[in-house]
Design a protein around this motif. Structure first.
Motif, PDB file in Angstrom:
ATOM      1  N   ALA A 104       0.840  -1.197   0.000  1.00 38.43           N
ATOM      2  CA  ALA A 104       0.000   0.000   0.000  1.00 38.43           C
ATOM      3  C   ALA A 104       0.873   1.245   0.000  1.00 38.43           C
ATOM      4  O   ALA A 104       1.863   1.323   0.730  1.00 38.43           O
ATOM      5  CB  ALA A 104      -0.905   0.004   1.220  1.00 38.43           C
ATOM      6  N   PRO A 105       0.558   2.235  -0.825  1.00 37.98           N
ATOM      7  CA  PRO A 105       1.316   3.487  -0.819  1.00 37.98           C
ATOM      8  C   PRO A 105       1.055   4.260   0.459  1.00 37.98           C
ATOM      9  O   PRO A 105      -0.005   4.122   1.087  1.00 37.98           O
ATOM     10  CB  PRO A 105       0.757   4.235  -2.041  1.00 37.98           C
ATOM     11  N   ASN A 106       2.008   5.061   0.861  1.00 40.70           N
ATOM     12  CA  ASN A 106       1.864   5.879   2.069  1.00 40.70           C
ATOM     13  C   ASN A 106       1.135   7.162   1.708  1.00 40.70           C
ATOM     14  O   ASN A 106       1.728   8.191   1.426  1.00 40.70           O
ATOM     15  CB  ASN A 106       3.244   6.184   2.658  1.00 40.70           C
ATOM     16  N   HIS A 107      -0.202   7.101   1.695  1.00 40.89           N
ATOM     17  CA  HIS A 107      -0.988   8.251   1.265  1.00 40.89           C
ATOM     18  C   HIS A 107      -2.230   8.357   2.128  1.00 40.89           C
ATOM     19  O   HIS A 107      -3.061   7.456   2.159  1.00 40.89           O
ATOM     20  CB  HIS A 107      -1.386   8.093  -0.207  1.00 40.89           C
ATOM     21  N   ASN A 108      -2.352   9.461   2.870  1.00 38.59           N
ATOM     22  CA  ASN A 108      -3.476   9.661   3.779  1.00 38.59           C
ATOM     23  C   ASN A 108      -4.518  10.564   3.134  1.00 38.59           C
ATOM     24  O   ASN A 108      -4.247  11.730   2.862  1.00 38.59           O
ATOM     25  CB  ASN A 108      -2.973  10.267   5.089  1.00 38.59           C
ATOM     26  N   GLN A 109      -5.697  10.022   2.893  1.00 36.71           N
ATOM     27  CA  GLN A 109      -6.767  10.796   2.283  1.00 36.71           C
ATOM     28  C   GLN A 109      -7.791  11.302   3.299  1.00 36.71           C
ATOM     29  O   GLN A 109      -8.864  11.749   2.924  1.00 36.71           O
ATOM     30  CB  GLN A 109      -7.491   9.951   1.232  1.00 36.71           C
ATOM     31  N   GLN A 110      -7.451  11.254   4.573  1.00 39.07           N
ATOM     32  CA  GLN A 110      -8.453  11.573   5.590  1.00 39.07           C
ATOM     33  C   GLN A 110      -8.974  12.995   5.460  1.00 39.07           C
ATOM     34  O   GLN A 110     -10.171  13.242   5.625  1.00 39.07           O
ATOM     35  CB  GLN A 110      -7.878  11.359   6.991  1.00 39.07           C
ATOM     36  N   GLN A 111      -8.106  13.949   5.157  1.00 41.40           N
ATOM     37  CA  GLN A 111      -8.565  15.337   5.083  1.00 41.40           C
ATOM     38  C   GLN A 111      -9.568  15.544   3.955  1.00 41.40           C
ATOM     39  O   GLN A 111     -10.596  16.200   4.138  1.00 41.40           O
ATOM     40  CB  GLN A 111      -7.381  16.287   4.905  1.00 41.40           C
ATOM     41  N   ILE A 112      -9.294  14.971   2.780  1.00 43.34           N
ATOM     42  CA  ILE A 112     -10.225  15.140   1.673  1.00 43.34           C
ATOM     43  C   ILE A 112     -11.522  14.406   1.978  1.00 43.34           C
ATOM     44  O   ILE A 112     -12.616  14.839   1.577  1.00 43.34           O
ATOM     45  CB  ILE A 112      -9.607  14.661   0.342  1.00 43.34           C
ATOM     46  N   LYS A 113     -11.466  13.289   2.721  1.00 44.33           N
ATOM     47  CA  LYS A 113     -12.688  12.598   3.129  1.00 44.33           C
ATOM     48  C   LYS A 113     -13.517  13.480   4.051  1.00 44.33           C
ATOM     49  O   LYS A 113     -14.755  13.530   3.944  1.00 44.33           O
ATOM     50  CB  LYS A 113     -12.348  11.286   3.824  1.00 44.33           C
ATOM     51  N   ASP A 114     -12.850  14.184   4.965  1.00 46.28           N
ATOM     52  CA  ASP A 114     -13.565  15.084   5.872  1.00 46.28           C
ATOM     53  C   ASP A 114     -14.249  16.207   5.092  1.00 46.28           C
ATOM     54  O   ASP A 114     -15.375  16.603   5.406  1.00 46.28           O
ATOM     55  CB  ASP A 114     -12.598  15.680   6.893  1.00 46.28           C
ATOM     56  N   ILE A 115     -13.563  16.715   4.071  1.00 44.53           N
ATOM     57  CA  ILE A 115     -14.138  17.778   3.249  1.00 44.53           C
ATOM     58  C   ILE A 115     -15.350  17.261   2.482  1.00 44.53           C
ATOM     59  O   ILE A 115     -16.400  17.913   2.420  1.00 44.53           O
ATOM     60  CB  ILE A 115     -13.078  18.349   2.281  1.00 44.53           C
ATOM     61  N   LEU A 116     -15.224  16.063   1.878  1.00 42.66           N
ATOM     62  CA  LEU A 116     -16.349  15.484   1.142  1.00 42.66           C
ATOM     63  C   LEU A 116     -17.528  15.212   2.074  1.00 42.66           C
ATOM     64  O   LEU A 116     -18.687  15.455   1.706  1.00 42.66           O
ATOM     65  CB  LEU A 116     -15.923  14.184   0.463  1.00 42.66           C
ATOM     66  N   THR A 117     -17.238  14.723   3.274  1.00 48.27           N
ATOM     67  CA  THR A 117     -18.307  14.460   4.235  1.00 48.27           C
ATOM     68  C   THR A 117     -19.061  15.748   4.550  1.00 48.27           C
ATOM     69  O   THR A 117     -20.298  15.765   4.613  1.00 48.27           O
ATOM     70  CB  THR A 117     -17.742  13.854   5.529  1.00 48.27           C
ATOM     71  N   TYR A 118     -18.324  16.824   4.726  1.00 46.82           N
ATOM     72  CA  TYR A 118     -18.968  18.115   5.013  1.00 46.82           C
ATOM     73  C   TYR A 118     -19.848  18.551   3.839  1.00 46.82           C
ATOM     74  O   TYR A 118     -20.984  18.993   4.030  1.00 46.82           O
ATOM     75  CB  TYR A 118     -17.912  19.188   5.299  1.00 46.82           C
ATOM     76  N   ILE A 119     -19.335  18.407   2.619  1.00 47.85           N
ATOM     77  CA  ILE A 119     -20.119  18.778   1.439  1.00 47.85           C
ATOM     78  C   ILE A 119     -21.393  17.944   1.362  1.00 47.85           C
ATOM     79  O   ILE A 119     -22.480  18.465   1.100  1.00 47.85           O
ATOM     80  CB  ILE A 119     -19.286  18.593   0.154  1.00 47.85           C
TER      81      ILE A 119
END
Length: 275
Positions: free
Chosen positions: A165-180
């Motif tokens: 697995a690549p070392n890539h954290n998408q948590q912030q963009i998930k939080d933004i999408l959740t808010y939208i």
């Protein structure tokens, strides 16, 4: 046919004591429930999604990277933000959507968080097709051996398709999408969201486009349209639908609807009334 609306959201409900969500779509389902051009906006789920699509060419988008799949499998790993667009439909398109429970995988392979499944590691997917056809038959007959078939699919994935697995954290963009997704009906702007998530407007816009493949404004508009599309063929008026789903006026809603689905909302309702 399963309730396909579940497919679009990160909260995937597994039914019939099978640790997977399975939906079988044929040409009639696709024509009835989807517009002329299918698109599934950026979303994610903990489940591993591996679907077999036949009679169609689809574009899978993960960030800015697009993969073209023609009569084959799409693979979306757990927690990965992705969107899907069908660029061409044949005469008899079919899809078998399978989302395998993360907890089911974790139970049988505890190191799942350290790998991803990458179907491009192999060119020949015949063994996968055989297993999917078997799973389809078992599922249609509500056979308890479906569980064992899922184990066979997981075994195949681990033998042939795993990669670090690549070392890539998408948590912030998930939080933004959740808010939208929660506040899409409100007056949202990229500058306000940037401030809320402690970024400059320029960095926010650049990162959003990099992770989603669309600008913040375009994604918000398409998400509003996606939500409105689901209630157009109801007793609610076009004016109420436009206002309720965040459009500034009815004219802009009709314009975007027509540009995306090639019908006005009224034309779409008339078309759906024939089914």
């Amino acid at each position: 046919m399963k309730n396909i609306s579940t497919y679009y959201h990160e909260n995937v409900q597994h039914k019939n004591n099978i640790p997977a969500f399975i939906a079988l779509l044929d040409g009639e389902d696709i024509q009835r429930y989807f517009p002329t051009e299918i698109f599934v906006l950026a979303h994610w789920h903990r489940s591993l999604e591996i679907s077999l699509i036949e009679g169609a060419t689809v574009i899978l988008q993960i960030g800015n990277k697009e993969s073209i799949i023609e009569n084959g499998f799409t693979c979306i790993n757990s927690g990965v933000v992705h969107s899907l667009y069908a660029s061409a439909l044949g005469n008899h398109p079919q899809a078998m959507i399978v989302l395998i429970s993360y907890d089911f995988i974790k139970q049988h392979y505890p190191d799942i968080d350290h790998i991803i499944f990458y179907l491009s590691l192999q060119k020949d997917h015949q063994e996968s097709r055989v297993l999917y056809n078997r799973l389809k038959e078992l599922y249609l007959h509500q056979d308890h051996y479906s569980y064992g078939c899922l184990l066979d699919i997981l075994s195949l994935l681990l033998r042939k398709y795993q990669s670090p697995a690549p070392n890539h954290n998408q948590q912030q963009i998930k939080d933004i999408l959740t808010y939208i997704h929660v506040h899409y009906q409100e007056d949202l702007s990229s500058s306000h969201k940037a401030k809320q998530f402690h970024m400059s407007k320029e960095y926010f816009s650049r990162q959003f486009h990099h992770e989603i493949g669309k600008t913040f404004r375009d994604y918000l508009m398409f998400y509003r349209l996606y939500k409105a599309y689901g209630v157009v063929n109801t007793n609610s008026t076009i004016e109420n639908i436009a206002r309720k789903h965040g459009f500034s006026n009815t004219r802009s809603f009709i314009k975007v609807f027509h540009e995306t689905y090639h019908d006005t909302p009224l034309q779409y309702c008339k078309k759906m009334s024939r089914y």
